[in-house]
Design a protein around this motif. Sequence first.
Motif, PDB file in Angstrom:
ATOM      1  N   ALA A  50      14.887  10.829  34.872  1.00  0.00           N
ATOM      2  CA  ALA A  50      15.354   9.658  34.130  1.00  0.00           C
ATOM      3  C   ALA A  50      16.856   9.745  33.859  1.00  0.00           C
ATOM      4  O   ALA A  50      17.580   8.754  33.984  1.00  0.00           O
ATOM      5  CB  ALA A  50      14.583   9.528  32.820  1.00  0.00           C
ATOM      6  N   HIS A  51      17.334  10.943  33.526  1.00  0.00           N
ATOM      7  CA  HIS A  51      18.766  11.129  33.270  1.00  0.00           C
ATOM      8  C   HIS A  51      19.596  10.808  34.519  1.00  0.00           C
ATOM      9  O   HIS A  51      20.578  10.064  34.449  1.00  0.00           O
ATOM     10  CB  HIS A  51      19.023  12.565  32.808  1.00  0.00           C
ATOM     11  CG  HIS A  51      20.460  12.868  32.575  1.00  0.00           C
ATOM     12  ND1 HIS A  51      21.116  12.485  31.421  1.00  0.00           N
ATOM     13  CD2 HIS A  51      21.388  13.500  33.349  1.00  0.00           C
ATOM     14  CE1 HIS A  51      22.386  12.867  31.500  1.00  0.00           C
ATOM     15  NE2 HIS A  51      22.569  13.489  32.655  1.00  0.00           N
ATOM     16  N   VAL A  52      19.195  11.369  35.654  1.00  0.00           N
ATOM     17  CA  VAL A  52      19.938  11.141  36.903  1.00  0.00           C
ATOM     18  C   VAL A  52      19.861   9.670  37.320  1.00  0.00           C
ATOM     19  O   VAL A  52      20.868   9.076  37.725  1.00  0.00           O
ATOM     20  CB  VAL A  52      19.425  12.077  38.019  1.00  0.00           C
ATOM     21  CG1 VAL A  52      20.056  11.733  39.361  1.00  0.00           C
ATOM     22  CG2 VAL A  52      19.696  13.540  37.656  1.00  0.00           C
ATOM     23  N   GLU A  53      18.696   9.073  37.189  1.00  0.00           N
ATOM     24  CA  GLU A  53      18.556   7.653  37.548  1.00  0.00           C
ATOM     25  C   GLU A  53      19.390   6.765  36.639  1.00  0.00           C
ATOM     26  O   GLU A  53      19.981   5.777  37.106  1.00  0.00           O
ATOM     27  CB  GLU A  53      17.077   7.252  37.507  1.00  0.00           C
ATOM     28  CG  GLU A  53      16.292   7.851  38.646  1.00  0.00           C
ATOM     29  CD  GLU A  53      14.796   7.610  38.588  1.00  0.00           C
ATOM     30  OE1 GLU A  53      14.129   7.932  39.575  1.00  0.00           O
ATOM     31  OE2 GLU A  53      14.295   7.095  37.555  1.00  0.00           O
ATOM     32  N   ASP A  54      19.479   7.099  35.363  1.00  0.00           N
ATOM     33  CA  ASP A  54      20.313   6.325  34.436  1.00  0.00           C
ATOM     34  C   ASP A  54      21.785   6.397  34.826  1.00  0.00           C
ATOM     35  O   ASP A  54      22.497   5.404  34.779  1.00  0.00           O
ATOM     36  CB  ASP A  54      20.149   6.821  32.998  1.00  0.00           C
ATOM     37  CG  ASP A  54      18.829   6.396  32.367  1.00  0.00           C
ATOM     38  OD1 ASP A  54      18.128   5.534  32.944  1.00  0.00           O
ATOM     39  OD2 ASP A  54      18.484   6.956  31.302  1.00  0.00           O
ATOM     40  N   ILE A  55      22.241   7.581  35.223  1.00  0.00           N
ATOM     41  CA  ILE A  55      23.645   7.749  35.615  1.00  0.00           C
ATOM     42  C   ILE A  55      23.961   6.930  36.864  1.00  0.00           C
ATOM     43  O   ILE A  55      24.999   6.277  36.947  1.00  0.00           O
ATOM     44  CB  ILE A  55      23.962   9.241  35.878  1.00  0.00           C
ATOM     45  CG1 ILE A  55      23.970  10.016  34.573  1.00  0.00           C
ATOM     46  CG2 ILE A  55      25.309   9.401  36.599  1.00  0.00           C
ATOM     47  CD1 ILE A  55      24.064  11.518  34.768  1.00  0.00           C
ATOM     48  N   HIS A  56      23.066   6.974  37.844  1.00  0.00           N
ATOM     49  CA  HIS A  56      23.343   6.367  39.155  1.00  0.00           C
ATOM     50  C   HIS A  56      22.802   4.955  39.317  1.00  0.00           C
ATOM     51  O   HIS A  56      23.188   4.264  40.266  1.00  0.00           O
ATOM     52  CB  HIS A  56      22.796   7.267  40.269  1.00  0.00           C
ATOM     53  CG  HIS A  56      23.542   8.556  40.368  1.00  0.00           C
ATOM     54  ND1 HIS A  56      24.672   8.716  41.130  1.00  0.00           N
ATOM     55  CD2 HIS A  56      23.340   9.751  39.759  1.00  0.00           C
ATOM     56  CE1 HIS A  56      25.133   9.938  40.994  1.00  0.00           C
ATOM     57  NE2 HIS A  56      24.339  10.603  40.165  1.00  0.00           N
ATOM     58  N   GLY A  57      21.897   4.539  38.454  1.00  0.00           N
ATOM     59  CA  GLY A  57      21.340   3.199  38.563  1.00  0.00           C
ATOM     60  C   GLY A  57      20.468   3.008  39.791  1.00  0.00           C
ATOM     61  O   GLY A  57      20.327   1.895  40.284  1.00  0.00           O
ATOM     62  N   GLN A  58      19.913   4.090  40.303  1.00  0.00           N
ATOM     63  CA  GLN A  58      19.006   3.998  41.443  1.00  0.00           C
ATOM     64  C   GLN A  58      18.008   5.154  41.416  1.00  0.00           C
ATOM     65  O   GLN A  58      18.203   6.142  40.723  1.00  0.00           O
ATOM     66  CB  GLN A  58      19.762   3.957  42.772  1.00  0.00           C
ATOM     67  CG  GLN A  58      20.613   5.150  43.060  1.00  0.00           C
ATOM     68  CD  GLN A  58      21.512   4.951  44.282  1.00  0.00           C
ATOM     69  OE1 GLN A  58      22.675   5.246  44.197  1.00  0.00           O
ATOM     70  NE2 GLN A  58      21.005   4.475  45.380  1.00  0.00           N
ATOM     71  N   ARG A  68      23.806   5.960  49.061  1.00  0.00           N
ATOM     72  CA  ARG A  68      22.797   7.022  49.159  1.00  0.00           C
ATOM     73  C   ARG A  68      22.272   7.366  47.767  1.00  0.00           C
ATOM     74  O   ARG A  68      23.058   7.542  46.842  1.00  0.00           O
ATOM     75  CB  ARG A  68      23.405   8.269  49.782  1.00  0.00           C
ATOM     76  CG  ARG A  68      23.803   8.055  51.211  1.00  0.00           C
ATOM     77  CD  ARG A  68      24.412   9.298  51.775  1.00  0.00           C
ATOM     78  NE  ARG A  68      24.705   9.097  53.183  1.00  0.00           N
ATOM     79  CZ  ARG A  68      25.343   9.956  53.922  1.00  0.00           C
ATOM     80  NH1 ARG A  68      25.761  11.098  53.409  1.00  0.00           N
ATOM     81  NH2 ARG A  68      25.564   9.697  55.188  1.00  0.00           N
ATOM     82  N   PRO A  69      20.965   7.490  47.643  1.00  0.00           N
ATOM     83  CA  PRO A  69      20.425   7.865  46.328  1.00  0.00           C
ATOM     84  C   PRO A  69      20.769   9.311  45.996  1.00  0.00           C
ATOM     85  O   PRO A  69      20.957  10.131  46.898  1.00  0.00           O
ATOM     86  CB  PRO A  69      18.914   7.695  46.511  1.00  0.00           C
ATOM     87  CG  PRO A  69      18.679   7.841  47.972  1.00  0.00           C
ATOM     88  CD  PRO A  69      19.921   7.320  48.653  1.00  0.00           C
ATOM     89  N   PRO A  70      20.845   9.623  44.711  1.00  0.00           N
ATOM     90  CA  PRO A  70      21.083  11.020  44.324  1.00  0.00           C
ATOM     91  C   PRO A  70      19.859  11.873  44.662  1.00  0.00           C
ATOM     92  O   PRO A  70      18.731  11.384  44.689  1.00  0.00           O
ATOM     93  CB  PRO A  70      21.298  10.941  42.816  1.00  0.00           C
ATOM     94  CG  PRO A  70      20.594   9.692  42.394  1.00  0.00           C
ATOM     95  CD  PRO A  70      20.699   8.747  43.557  1.00  0.00           C
ATOM     96  N   ILE A  71      20.102  13.140  44.913  1.00  0.00           N
ATOM     97  CA  ILE A  71      19.031  14.083  45.224  1.00  0.00           C
ATOM     98  C   ILE A  71      18.852  15.013  44.038  1.00  0.00           C
ATOM     99  O   ILE A  71      19.825  15.548  43.508  1.00  0.00           O
ATOM    100  CB  ILE A  71      19.373  14.901  46.488  1.00  0.00           C
ATOM    101  CG1 ILE A  71      19.532  13.979  47.700  1.00  0.00           C
ATOM    102  CG2 ILE A  71      18.292  15.959  46.749  1.00  0.00           C
ATOM    103  CD1 ILE A  71      20.067  14.688  48.943  1.00  0.00           C
TER     104      ILE A  71
END
Length: 164
Positions: free
Chosen positions: A99-107, A34-37
């Motif tokens: 960008a920060h959240v996407e970098d952490i989760h890779g999605q 599941r992608p992060p929200i």
Amino acid sequence: MPDDGIEPIILDSVGKTPALELLRVAPASPDTSRPPILFLHGYTAGAWQFAQHVMPALALDGWTTYALNLRGHGKSGGREKVRSARFGDYIADVARAAAHVEDIHGQKIVLTDHSLGSVLARHHASLHEVAGLGLISFGDIGIGMQGFMGWMMQRFPVQGMFGC
């Protein structure tokens, strides 16, 4: 992490851009499919409106959630200039947090938002790929949008017509 499960994260200031506060609630067993929200609040609200009930409930179902405090809100920097913050400043805040959240989760993220947050989310999604968009309304959206659009048109007459 505090006992309530809400973890504050501070993104350091960059140049003239103030530090930003993200609140994170992670499940005990995250569902990495599941992608992060990322939640975006309205103009006079803050990340707190999602952190107390919505984010912990989603964590019980395996979702990792974040809520951004835009500049001048919550523990984000820029409180002394919140009255002069421009729409472009908030757009930059969302881009940094995403960008920060996407970098952490890779999605890619799901943006879920309220009021001003919905305008920011739609603008962000018009420029960047996202996994999804959602709108949460607390109250009468017609009255809220009238007030917001009046504020937008007073501050940004041309940009307000185009939503940017």
